[in-house]
Design an enzyme around this catalytic site. Sequence first.
Site, PDB file in Angstrom:
ATOM      1  N   LEU A 124       0.802  -1.213   0.009  1.00 37.41           N
ATOM      2  CA  LEU A 124       0.134  -0.013   0.214  1.00 37.41           C
ATOM      3  C   LEU A 124       0.988   1.334   0.001  1.00 37.41           C
ATOM      4  CD1 LEU A 124      -2.655   1.630   0.476  1.00 37.41           C
ATOM      5  CD2 LEU A 124      -2.246   1.185   2.859  1.00 37.41           C
ATOM      6  N   ASP A 125       1.554   1.482   1.106  1.00 38.03           N
ATOM      7  CA  ASP A 125       2.465   2.622   1.134  1.00 38.03           C
ATOM      8  C   ASP A 125       3.622   2.235   2.170  1.00 38.03           C
ATOM      9  OD1 ASP A 125       3.471   4.993   1.677  1.00 38.03           O
ATOM     10  OD2 ASP A 125       2.161   5.755   3.176  1.00 38.03           O
ATOM     11  N   PRO A 126       4.671   1.770   1.061  1.00 33.37           N
ATOM     12  CA  PRO A 126       4.633   1.813  -0.270  1.00 33.37           C
ATOM     13  C   PRO A 126       4.242   0.749  -1.144  1.00 33.37           C
ATOM     14  CG  PRO A 126       6.940   0.794   0.698  1.00 33.37           C
ATOM     15  CD  PRO A 126       5.943   0.845   1.778  1.00 33.37           C
TER      16      PRO A 126
END
Length: 417
Positions: A124-126
Amino acid sequence: MKRVVVLGAGLVSGPLVEYFLDAGDVALTVADREIEHAAAAIAGHPRGKAIALAGDDGPALARLLAACDLVVSLLPAPLHAAVAKVAIEARVPMVTTSYVSPEMRALDSAARDAGVIVLNEAGLDPGIDHMSAMRAIERLTAEGRPPTSFRSCCGGLPAPDANDNPWGYKFSWSPRGVLAAGRSAARYLDDRRVVEIPGEELFRSVAPYDVPGLGRFEVYPNRDALAYVATYGLDGIATMFRGTLRWPGWCATLDVVARLGLLDVSPREWRRGTTYAEFMEAFPAPPAEAAHRLAWAGLFADDPIGVTQAAPIDVLCARLEERMRYRPGERDMIVLRHELGSGGRTFVSSLVAYGGPAASAMARTVALPAALAARLILDRRVALTGVRIPVHREIYEPVLNGLQGMGIVFEETWSTP
């Protein structure tokens, strides 16, 4: 039959395991230090196998990877480089959802020489943040209006109806990972001025952030945004910021926690039977405005910490994990927003996703992009080799399209400043 190995059966592994078990041409092995976790993930599926494996057991890992076509590592981030070395020696491609570490980056030449890809930052993030950012940047550039500023903010949070504790947070992924991220320094570009935030000042570098329809959050800088200027093809850009979103309360509390020394990762000896109250006596007294939040978390209670040797961060993790779990029926929420300035206007690409009965929003948005990227590699639709992240169109375009079919959809709009 394609042979896939998944290392780690933690909080976010479920959707990825399910994805591969649902594929009729994959034999899946899930390996975890605790075999019961791996067995629960497989849930008796005829094409699944659960085994016990310590992530740092090199010989056992080598034997396992020698008989597979691809490995996905969902182990703690510090273990990925060691796994990658084994995968490269076995000429097996690898996918992770963690940031590229210096140790991982050093393996780039070896991976290229072996003809395999080691794809990192595919969660997701990252992960989705990179992919959706590249799609937006390339769209604007193709239209003749390349961005002059880039701001990206992402957070995994309790949904508004589940945001019911004074910390403003609940854990949907590794508690230690969440807390350890609070020790990272940050750097970003603000109107051509480089701003550097030491790790100890991270939670004092906070700004309000409003999300239409959801209300007010707080944002603080996320690691080194300048590292992505060249990666995103934004050389010469005036503003480059990547931030983490939280509900109000988290940053003020974590600032106190960090200043007290509770995020220290150095192991310490604790007398057998040490209580949480006695544990806290090893640190300075918290300021009055934060004491009630620490008390709510049970950090002044008389029950024992249950260990005789542990780093303060691990004692804190264990306590918070008890107190900040999602209760049955509660939802988590993912908020991801890119704001790209161009020609006096702002292009906004945003994702809001909620968890459901089958899986948390965090698990879906971390695991599914990794699963889709791994499938591309298995199907030989990715020609890249070396240590990579998913900023290449041959990866991000089909992954984002696949996520859209799974209900993970971005809304893209123009707004004025």
